[in-house]
Design a protein around this motif. Sequence first.
Motif, mmCIF file in Angstrom:
data_model
loop_
_atom_site.group_PDB
_atom_site.id
_atom_site.type_symbol
_atom_site.label_atom_id
_atom_site.label_comp_id
_atom_site.label_asym_id
_atom_site.label_seq_id
_atom_site.Cartn_x
_atom_site.Cartn_y
_atom_site.Cartn_z
ATOM 1 N N TYR A 93 7.991 7.572 -6.517
ATOM 2 C CA TYR A 93 6.687 7.808 -6.048
ATOM 3 C C TYR A 93 5.731 6.574 -5.904
ATOM 4 O O TYR A 93 4.215 6.556 -6.339
ATOM 5 C CB TYR A 93 5.731 8.858 -6.775
ATOM 6 N N LYS A 94 6.294 5.556 -6.012
ATOM 7 C CA LYS A 94 5.654 4.071 -5.828
ATOM 8 C C LYS A 94 5.531 3.235 -4.664
ATOM 9 O O LYS A 94 6.385 3.621 -3.640
ATOM 10 C CB LYS A 94 6.525 3.178 -6.871
ATOM 11 N N ASP A 120 3.924 -3.051 -3.084
ATOM 12 C CA ASP A 120 3.225 -3.242 -4.245
ATOM 13 C C ASP A 120 3.323 -2.068 -5.210
ATOM 14 O O ASP A 120 2.544 -1.314 -4.998
ATOM 15 C CB ASP A 120 2.123 -3.902 -3.940
ATOM 16 N N THR A 121 4.234 -1.979 -6.223
ATOM 17 C CA THR A 121 4.099 -0.907 -7.056
ATOM 18 C C THR A 121 2.913 -0.573 -7.899
ATOM 19 O O THR A 121 2.921 0.335 -8.417
ATOM 20 C CB THR A 121 5.500 -1.129 -7.986
ATOM 21 N N THR A 122 1.934 -1.610 -7.861
ATOM 22 C CA THR A 122 0.845 -1.416 -8.480
ATOM 23 C C THR A 122 -0.188 -0.598 -7.548
ATOM 24 O O THR A 122 -1.265 -0.346 -8.071
ATOM 25 C CB THR A 122 0.187 -2.593 -9.143
ATOM 26 N N HIS A 123 -0.039 -0.403 -6.522
ATOM 27 C CA HIS A 123 -0.944 0.299 -5.657
ATOM 28 C C HIS A 123 -0.925 1.657 -5.820
ATOM 29 O O HIS A 123 0.206 2.513 -5.488
ATOM 30 C CB HIS A 123 -0.434 0.123 -3.977
ATOM 31 N N GLU A 124 -1.993 2.194 -6.170
ATOM 32 C CA GLU A 124 -2.080 3.677 -6.537
ATOM 33 C C GLU A 124 -3.614 4.257 -6.014
ATOM 34 O O GLU A 124 -4.507 3.798 -6.418
ATOM 35 C CB GLU A 124 -1.939 3.952 -8.139
ATOM 36 N N VAL A 155 -0.044 18.250 -5.105
ATOM 37 C CA VAL A 155 1.177 19.039 -4.798
ATOM 38 C C VAL A 155 2.157 18.538 -5.626
ATOM 39 O O VAL A 155 2.981 19.474 -6.353
ATOM 40 C CB VAL A 155 1.793 18.898 -3.169
ATOM 41 N N THR A 156 2.414 17.406 -5.603
ATOM 42 C CA THR A 156 3.619 16.825 -6.487
ATOM 43 C C THR A 156 3.244 16.644 -7.913
ATOM 44 O O THR A 156 3.950 16.380 -8.776
ATOM 45 C CB THR A 156 4.065 15.447 -6.038
ATOM 46 N N GLY A 157 1.835 16.263 -8.172
ATOM 47 C CA GLY A 157 1.255 15.829 -9.608
ATOM 48 C C GLY A 157 1.778 14.288 -9.693
ATOM 49 O O GLY A 157 1.629 13.785 -10.911
ATOM 50 N N GLU A 158 1.986 13.566 -8.561
ATOM 51 C CA GLU A 158 2.514 12.144 -8.714
ATOM 52 C C GLU A 158 1.714 11.485 -7.831
ATOM 53 O O GLU A 158 0.660 11.829 -7.231
ATOM 54 C CB GLU A 158 3.923 11.893 -8.098
ATOM 55 N N ASN A 159 1.800 10.186 -7.797
ATOM 56 C CA ASN A 159 1.237 9.010 -6.931
ATOM 57 C C ASN A 159 1.245 9.502 -5.580
ATOM 58 O O ASN A 159 2.328 9.792 -5.293
ATOM 59 C CB ASN A 159 1.443 7.641 -7.318
ATOM 60 N N TYR A 160 0.191 9.560 -4.929
ATOM 61 C CA TYR A 160 0.270 10.155 -3.515
ATOM 62 C C TYR A 160 1.094 8.714 -2.499
ATOM 63 O O TYR A 160 0.322 7.742 -2.681
ATOM 64 C CB TYR A 160 -0.860 10.482 -2.626
ATOM 65 N N VAL A 161 2.123 8.934 -1.995
ATOM 66 C CA VAL A 161 2.701 7.989 -1.046
ATOM 67 C C VAL A 161 3.162 8.852 0.280
ATOM 68 O O VAL A 161 3.253 9.967 -0.093
ATOM 69 C CB VAL A 161 3.740 7.115 -1.796
ATOM 70 N N GLU A 162 3.410 7.852 1.251
ATOM 71 C CA GLU A 162 3.922 8.545 2.518
ATOM 72 C C GLU A 162 5.203 7.788 2.795
ATOM 73 O O GLU A 162 5.680 6.553 2.398
ATOM 74 C CB GLU A 162 2.916 8.060 3.628
ATOM 75 N N SER A 195 9.081 4.095 0.665
ATOM 76 C CA SER A 195 7.863 4.925 0.063
ATOM 77 C C SER A 195 6.623 3.808 0.279
ATOM 78 O O SER A 195 6.517 2.837 -0.377
ATOM 79 C CB SER A 195 8.189 5.305 -1.260
ATOM 80 N N LEU A 196 5.449 4.297 0.649
ATOM 81 C CA LEU A 196 4.273 3.217 0.906
ATOM 82 C C LEU A 196 2.959 4.075 0.436
ATOM 83 O O LEU A 196 2.740 5.419 0.784
ATOM 84 C CB LEU A 196 4.311 2.813 2.313
ATOM 85 N N CYS A 197 2.147 3.481 -0.132
ATOM 86 C CA CYS A 197 0.689 3.881 -0.131
ATOM 87 C C CYS A 197 -0.014 3.964 0.939
ATOM 88 O O CYS A 197 0.536 3.427 1.935
ATOM 89 C CB CYS A 197 -0.158 2.815 -1.202
ATOM 90 N N VAL A 198 -0.996 4.613 1.015
ATOM 91 C CA VAL A 198 -1.866 4.999 2.236
ATOM 92 C C VAL A 198 -2.066 3.744 3.191
ATOM 93 O O VAL A 198 -2.219 3.636 4.249
ATOM 94 C CB VAL A 198 -2.714 5.770 2.331
ATOM 95 N N GLY A 199 -2.721 2.768 2.270
ATOM 96 C CA GLY A 199 -3.307 1.501 2.865
ATOM 97 C C GLY A 199 -1.996 0.691 3.244
ATOM 98 O O GLY A 199 -2.090 0.202 4.505
ATOM 99 N N CYS A 200 -0.794 0.591 2.694
ATOM 100 C CA CYS A 200 0.171 -0.247 3.210
ATOM 101 C C CYS A 200 0.723 0.577 4.541
ATOM 102 O O CYS A 200 1.403 -0.134 5.384
ATOM 103 C CB CYS A 200 1.104 -0.440 2.280
ATOM 104 N N HIS A 201 1.012 1.691 4.658
ATOM 105 C CA HIS A 201 1.506 2.526 5.642
ATOM 106 C C HIS A 201 0.393 2.305 6.835
ATOM 107 O O HIS A 201 1.275 1.933 7.831
ATOM 108 C CB HIS A 201 1.426 3.954 5.195
ATOM 109 N N LYS A 202 -0.705 2.437 6.680
ATOM 110 C CA LYS A 202 -1.684 2.031 7.863
ATOM 111 C C LYS A 202 -1.506 0.733 8.345
ATOM 112 O O LYS A 202 -1.713 0.652 9.621
ATOM 113 C CB LYS A 202 -3.180 2.513 7.464
#
Length: 330
Positions: free
Chosen positions: A234-235, A239-243, A249-256, A281-288
Motif C-alpha cells: 500500500y505504498k 515515493d514511499t513517503t507519499h501518504e 475499506v482497507t485500513g491502509e494508506n490509500y493508493v490507486e 501502486s500510486l498515491c492519488v497525486g502521482c496517479h493524477k
Amino acid sequence: MIKVLHLLLKFKNERLASGSDTINEHKKIAEEKGRLIWGHSSSKSTKLMSDKSRALYKNQFSKGIDTYCFFLTSIKGEQELYVGKLSEIYFRGEITSASPLKKFIPSYYAGNVGTGFPADKNNTLVDVSNFFKVDSKYVSRIKVRSSAKDFTSDVGRSSLFYVDINEDLEKLLIELLSNPEAKFQYEVEQEDVPDDVTVKDKPKDKPLKRLGSSTGSYKRDSKTSKNAIVTAKYKCEVDTTHENFVSRVTGENYVEAHHLIPMEYQDDFDTSIDVEANIISLCVGCHKKLHHATYSVIEPLIEKLYDDRIDRLKDCDIKLTSHKLHNYYK
C-alpha cells in the motif's frame, strides 16, 4: 415526487463442483459479456413477484429511470453486497430453452432455463449491467419499502424485496457509473486479498475486449490490480513517503492502481499487459500527475518506473524499450 423502487435479492453463495462459486460465475459473465442475467432460484412454482410490481419496474425502465438490483449474501458470517443496473425482469418460462439470452446466464444453470418447473427453479430472472461489489456498510442504507427495516435487522424469510435506498448510496452509484476509472479503483479496493499474497511473474493470455467496444478497450481485472497494491504494501511506488489518508475499506494508506503500459496499447503486445508486473501502486497525486501533467514533468517518473519494472515485464514476455514507453505518455 414518486420514489424510485429498487430490488434486492438474497442468495446463498454456493460452492460449485467446478471449484468456483455463485458470485464468481456471475461476475465472469458480467465481465465477459458486459451484461448479466441472474436467475433467482425458488422451490415455489408460483411467482415471487406480482405482475403489478413488475409493471411498476417496467414503467421505470421505459422512462429511463435508473433502477438498481442489489444482491446480498453472507460469507463466513460477513455480509457481502453487489449491485447491477436493472433493465429487465423475466418470469420463469419467458426465456425459452432456445433463447439467445441464455448466453448472459452462467453455464452451470443456463441449461435448465426454459425447461419448465421443477427442473427450472429460476423463478425470477433479472437483467443487469455494471455488476460490481459495494462496501457492506451500505447494507444499512437499503430499506424494505413495506416495513422501512434495513438489512442489518430481521427482515423475514423472503429472498426477494422491494427496496428504497438513501441519498448517500444513490450518489455513490451515480458517481461510479458515470466515471469508469473511479468505478474500477472502487472495485480494486473492494477486492479481498491477503497481505501475504504471492505473485509469480509469468506470461498470460491477452484479456478479453469489452463486448461491443472499440479497438483497445480491454477489460482490467480488479483482483490483479489489488494483488499489485498489496505486494507494494500500500505504498506509492514513485515515493514511499507519499501518504494521503487511511482508507476506511482497507485500513491502509490509500493508493490507486496504474498500468505502466496503458491498456489502450494492449494490441502492441502478444501477451497480457494486465499483469501485476505492469501495475504500479500510486498515491492519488502521482496517479493524477501521470495522467494529466505535461511530459516534461512526468518524464523522470516514467524512467524510474521503467527501470524498476523492466525485468519483471521481461518475465511476462512483455518486450518494452524505454523509448517505446515514453512515447505512450507523450
